[in-house]
Design an enzyme around this catalytic site. Structure first.
Site, mmCIF file in Angstrom:
data_model
loop_
_atom_site.group_PDB
_atom_site.id
_atom_site.type_symbol
_atom_site.label_atom_id
_atom_site.label_comp_id
_atom_site.label_asym_id
_atom_site.label_seq_id
_atom_site.Cartn_x
_atom_site.Cartn_y
_atom_site.Cartn_z
ATOM 1 N N GLU A 19 54.046 64.663 7.651
ATOM 2 C CA GLU A 19 54.904 63.779 6.702
ATOM 3 C C GLU A 19 54.900 62.575 7.508
ATOM 4 O O GLU A 19 54.783 62.348 8.958
ATOM 5 C CB GLU A 19 56.142 64.645 6.407
ATOM 6 C CG GLU A 19 56.238 65.698 5.789
ATOM 7 C CD GLU A 19 55.990 66.938 7.020
ATOM 8 O OE1 GLU A 19 55.321 66.810 7.749
ATOM 9 O OE2 GLU A 19 56.833 68.020 6.637
ATOM 10 N N CYS B 6 54.783 67.807 10.461
ATOM 11 C CA CYS B 6 53.676 68.137 10.629
ATOM 12 C C CYS B 6 52.775 66.864 9.976
ATOM 13 O O CYS B 6 51.848 66.379 10.801
ATOM 14 C CB CYS B 6 53.302 69.384 9.551
ATOM 15 S SG CYS B 6 53.722 70.799 10.491
#
Lengths: 294, 827
Positions: free
Chosen positions: B467, B465
């Protein structure tokens, strides 16, 4: 020094260059029948009541606190305010838990306001945005507007103003020396019609406009006309203003579509909206818009 | 004054589709033929991966895990059905035609026979399964994993007081949503294989490297013979396995070519066969081979393990660029052809879905969510701008082909070209939520702070998402806890209990808050409860770290990792030399917690308009007949408005968990970075959280990521960013990503002028050194209409949380969550 403002609106991107914050001043010399910010007209703070937010008879805090007994809480889930007997003491707004009763207008110092506007400085820096004064009529609180603009300029923001122009040039001229951008309303060139629909003739407005253009010819200026049904919605009305505007340098012209978004706010402050429910004809507007651009 | 409705390109396109207009298909007939075959269908469970994996694992007990895994992959590669979709130019799928999900019994195989019914019948994100396949799962797969699955060992290993924060002890399939774990439905967190290595070298070369190391081992060194030898044998086996699997696609293509009547398709199939016989064994020689090779690696890593739905595509505009450039110069590739190849890849990607057997897993990633982020832009390893013509081609493909895959991620830095920003803004304006943006100015600094060499930090990829990963430097694949920040507010109010768990003493006894004389006492209670949850989060993580190396291995991802090959250690083992181990704790409900604490501080202690007893009474009754109290709470200061009153409290919450992470991470031997990336966890955690002092009713979603609570950010989008700046604490290396959602009305970015202001907004976000941002540009009416008439909005794509999904495939709760996120309009 304190001034009275009723809203500070961040992230305004439709009026002026870049990302801007609009400070809305209280007080206006005009009483336009179509006014979409009726809460801006009085110079001092005033009570507003939005029945939709009211939680009604489970709560009677406002009625209990009102010294003039101007509030009746109804069983239907709302309250009734008697604006005639209201003392504008603002106590009810202080206790209302749901913010159904609020106050339009707050006194603030220029430093307080500029600090608030400056919070978005990084966005102004990236977009050439900054502070926009609006209202109401910002030049009516002349000293306060000046103080705000001086401080904003010092802190590196661009400055713009939306004005109805109905303040004598002698009173407001210094303000223009601190502006990077001006939105100037010219609503009608016919003085009598202007008087009938706004409560004032256009003499001061046109005079201020001419003098402003002469004194600050390089400051970019957009003249605006809100198209109001039956007031200025003919070809001739718009052509007249357009032709007048054309004679000035660095001055462009745009027409704004009449809308009734402000209607609800009339109810909030216990007033009636005079222009009824009639919409502006879309084709008429588009036609006038094309004329304005010629 | 925005008086008339402005529609996004996506909304216009949906209207056209509803009117039967198919202009958008011109020039993309092939892609749409593929899309039409799967779009709107329910995914099917394909059991082959699970079955062959189990068969092989039965045969290899007692051997080193990584070798067992490689043997299992070889067995899968030999036996799994090979498919070639009609029309496609890129081949390779892990399961049957159409949308499909795979089975990973090593995770929670012991409960699959119980949860399988739920998988096909659950209201949201369900899968179809045939009766025979259901039988195979229950009778052939599941029994082997009783007493062997990771799930079972984890439940056994967790101390009782940690377990009961994680699972309901009476029904351990049911998450508590106070301190959830994610590791039982993913053997790895988000990961980016080093595709560039596969493309440049090919697996023949990787195999040779392993063989050379094997030959050089000291036969008298017990570490060499007992650890390195089986590891290297596994590397060799996995190289053989992926090559075999690819070549079987070549055979299949040849077979289909024989039967094909259409000469054009026949030639395409022959070309496909040629590519499958060459890559990924050998270095790619052109763009088409490079894309095919990439996809084989990606799909084979899906067969290898369940990476929490996330195998990212890495920096695709970088590693594909040499092939693109050379082919274009040679005149054998046009932009239209390059896009067609890539779009074949996107539709293949779209058909893989992430299958979660556990209800916990399913609730955390709705809409069959999976993420394959394509990273574009950013900087080179030398720190120069990396944007190239391919970066622009990806953006163009995203605008021209409205599809929920791939998840496009753009890296922004202070010298990103204005053209890049403008094309990004144009694509965001499209309204499907792409691309999401990552900020080099924050992330590179953060990674260097973690100890990464600067060049590796500059070369990070988006992964998952919000990261990021540094291929060949990151070495930590272990899942992490989801910590409910709001349950700590409840525990502080109810002396260690929560509304939903009732009388059970689930937290610490911090005293009756009605006896607290000062705010500081209440704050101390909150701090104690949160610290206690953090303690258990670390206990959970400790046990997970201990167990995972015994349960999981990933030979494919290891052979592609420099450090694993250097040390001859599988990637799932702890402490790989020279690696950087970045783990997380997801802190969920940040704004809800901050707003709740601010309301208590203001109403009870500062203004004294309510007593603590009144607050508790209102919450316990879910505000029924206590509307005055709720209204006071709703009108207390809210996070996301750049209001120091509440932002300071948010910052203090941040300080608690960052300080805890700083102090105790070394004890785990990793970095633990608390971050705010909820996926859809804020909805499921919200369902288990009672009414809260910010005026939120029981069961309603918590705030998402680092965004404001629903409808609370009334001061515009700049204030949302500034509240995040004010509360994030730049002096802690432990600060992980913050996911910020901004929803704009289409009218606010109308015309070139609006576009320029969006660009300025993005530049300012970059200046503010915020990690991540994503946008939804859509009219509220469109969302409401799509909820009411899903059949007319099958193609509507919205941004959820670090990924985009078809709106109609989300649960009603999540749909409402998205509708109620504050829209930043223009007055």
């Amino acid at each position: 020094m304190e001034g009275c403002v009723f809203n500070v609106q961040k992230y305004s991107v439709h009026d002026g260059p870049g990302i801007r914050t609009i400070v809305f001043f209280k007080g206006c010399p005009l009483r336009c029948k179509w006014c979409c910010n009726p809460e801006s007209q009085l110079t001092y703070p005033q009570i507003a009541y939005n029945a939709e937010k009211c939680i009604g008879h489970s709560c009677t805090l406002c009625a209990n606190v009102c010294p003039a007994k101007s509030i009746t809480v109804l069983t239907q889930g709302s309250a009734q305010l008697n604006y005639q007997t209201c003392l504008q003491c603002l106590s009810c707004a202080g206790v209302c838990p749901s913010k159904a009763i609020t106050v339009y207008g707050q006194y603030q110092t220029p430093a307080q306001l500029v600090n608030q506007v400056e919070e978005d400085a990084i966005f102004y820096a990236r977009s050439q945005g900054g502070l926009t004064l609006s209202g109401g009529e910002p030049t009516m609180q002349t000293e306060f507007a000046l103080a705000l603009l001086k401080e904003a300029k010092y802190r590196g923001m661009t400055t713009a103003m939306e004005t109805c122009g109905a303040i004598p040039w002698e009173q407001c001229q210094e303000i223009y020396s601190y502006l990077d951008f001006v939105y100037f309303d010219i609503k009608h060139l016919d003085s009598q019609k202007h008087q009938a629909w706004t409560g004032q003739s256009n003499d001061i407005i046109l005079d201020t406009f001419r003098k402003m253009r002469a004194a600050y010819p390089d400051t970019p200026c957009v003249v605006r006309t809100p198209i109001i049904p039956q007031f200025n919605d003919t070809e001739a009305d718009i052509m007249d203003i357009r032709n007048f505007v054309k004679s000035f340098a660095h001055t462009s012209y745009e027409v704004l579509r009449y809308h009734r978004y402000g209607t609800a706010k009339y109810g909030f402050i216990g007033r009636e909206y005079f222009l009824g429910t009639k919409d502006l004809d879309e084709d008429v507007f588009n036609h006038l818009k094309s004329i304005s651009l010629q | 004054m925005a008086c008339c409705k402005v529609y996004t390109p996506q909304e216009e396109y949906l209207k056209k589709l509803q009117a039967g207009n198919q202009d958008n298909r011109k020039g993309r007939e092939r892609i749409y033929r593929i899309i039409d075959r799967y779009n709107g269908t329910k995914p099917a469970i394909d059991i082959e991966r699970g079955l062959y994996f189990t068969q092989s694992m039965k045969q290899t007990e007692g051997e080193m895990l990584v070798l067992r895994w490689a043997k299992a992959l070889k067995h899968i590669a030999e036996n799994i059905t090979v498919y070639i979709d009609d029309d496609t130019l890129i081949v390779g799928r892990g399961g049957k035609l159409g949308r499909y999900g795979l089975v990973y019994p090593e995770l929670d195989g012991n409960i699959m026979d119980i949860t399988i019914k739920d998988v096909s019948e659950r209201k949201e994100s369900s899968f179809t399964i045939s009766e025979e396949d259901g039988r195979i799962i229950s009778e052939e797969i599941c029994p082997y994993w009783k007493d062997k699955s990771f799930w079972e060992d984890l439940v056994k290993a967790l101390p009782e007081e940690t377990l009961r924060l994680t699972y309901d002890p009476k029904n351990p399939v049911q998450s508590r949503h106070i301190l959830d774990e994610l590791t039982t439905y993913r053997s790895s967190i988000n990961w980016v294989p080093d595709y560039e290595k596969a493309l440049k070298r090919g697996f023949k070369s990787l195999k040779k490297e392993a063989q050379k190391k094997l030959d050089a081992l000291d036969p008298f060194n017990v570490n060499d013979t007992m650890e390195k030898k089986p590891f290297l044998e596994a590397m060799i086996l996995v190289c053989d396995a992926i090559v075999l699997w690819a070549r079987r696609h070549g055979d299949k293509a040849m077979e289909l070519a024989q039967l094909e009547q259409d000469p054009v398709r026949k030639q395409e199939l022959l070309d496909i066969a040629e590519r499958c016989y060459w890559v990924p064994e050998n270095p790619a020689r052109n763009f088409r081979e490079a894309v095919q090779s990439q996809w084989f690696v990606q799909m084979f890593s899906r067969l290898e393990q369940k990476t929490g739905a996330i195998v990212s595509n890495g920096r695709m505009d970088q590693y594909l660029y040499p092939y693109y450039q050379a082919d274009k110069a040679a005149g054998i590739l046009t932009d239209a052809q390059a896009m067609e190849i890539l779009e074949c890849l996107w539709v293949m990607m779209a058909q893989f879905t992430d299958l979660c057997f556990s209800p916990n897993g399913a609730s955390q990633q709705e809409g069959w969510a999976h993420w394959e982020a394509v990273t574009i832009g950013g900087q080179t390893r030398e720190g120069n701008d990396a944007t190239n013509e391919l970066s622009y081609l990806f953006l163009r493909s995203k605008r021209e082909l409205p599809l929920n895959y791939p998840d496009l991620a753009a890296r922004i830095h202070s010298r990103s070209p204005q053209r890049f920003l403008r094309e990004i803004a144009l694509t965001i304006k499209d309204g499907a939520g792409y691309p999401k943006l990552f900020n080099d100015e924050e992330i590179v600094l953060n990674l260097v702070g973690q100890g990464a060499p600067l060049a590796d930090a500059l070369d990070y990829s988006a992964s998952g998402c919000a990261e990021v990963r540094m291929p060949n430097r990151d070495t930590f694949t272990c899942g992490h806890p989801y910590l409910n920040l709001v349950s700590c507010v409840e525990m502080a109010l109810y002396d260690g209990q929560t509304f939903m768990t009732g009388e059970e003493q689930i937290g610490l006894k911090t005293g009756d808050p009605c006896q607290f004389a000062a705010w500081e006492e209440f704050w101390a209670a909150y701090e104690a409860q949160l610290t206690n949850l953090l303690k258990h989060a670390f206990v959970q993580e400790y046990n997970i770290m201990k167990l995972r190396p015994l349960h999981f291995a990933c030979p494919l991802n290891s052979v592609l990792h420099d450090l694993c090959m250097d040390s001859c250690i599988d990637l799932h083992q702890n402490n790989i030399p020279d690696g950087i181990d970045i783990g997380f704790i997801d802190v969920i409900g940040y704004a809800t917690a901050a707003d709740s604490l601010a309301a208590i501080k203001k109403l009870v202690f500062d203004d004294k308009t309510l007593t603590m007893a009144e607050v508790i009474d209102a919450l316990r009754n879910n505000f029924e007949d206590r509307e005055i109290v709720r209204q006071m709470m709703l009108n207390a200061p809210k996070f996301g408005n750049n209001d120091p009153y509440v932002d300071t409290i948010a910052q203090n919450i941040t300080r608690i968990y960052l300080e805890y992470a700083k102090k105790h991470s070394p004890e785990l031997g990793i970095h633990v970075d608390p971050r705010m990336v909820p996926v859809t966890g804020h909805v499921s955690l919200g369902k288990s959280t009672g009414a809260t002092p910010n005026g939120r009713i029981a069961g309603f979603p918590l705030s998402d990521g680092a965004s404001a609570s629903h409808g609370s950010d009334t001061n515009g989008p700049t204030a949302v960013l500034l509240s995040n700046v004010a509360s994030k604490l730049f002096d802690y290396r432990e600060r992980g990503s913050r996911l910020i959602n901004i929803k704009f009305t289409p009218s606010s970015i109308e015309r070139e002028e609006g576009l320029q202001k969006l660009i300025a907004f993005i530049r300012a976000w970059c200046d503010l050194k915020l990690w991540f941002i994503q946008f939804n540009v859509i009219n509220r009416e469109t969302l409401l209409a799509a909820k009411a008439e899903p059949e007319n909005y099958k193609n509507l794509i919205v941004r959820v949380a670090g990924y985009s999904a078809y709106f109609v495939e989300l649960s009603p709760d999540l749909q409402n969550d998205i509708i109620e996120r504050t829209q930043q309009a223009v007055i």
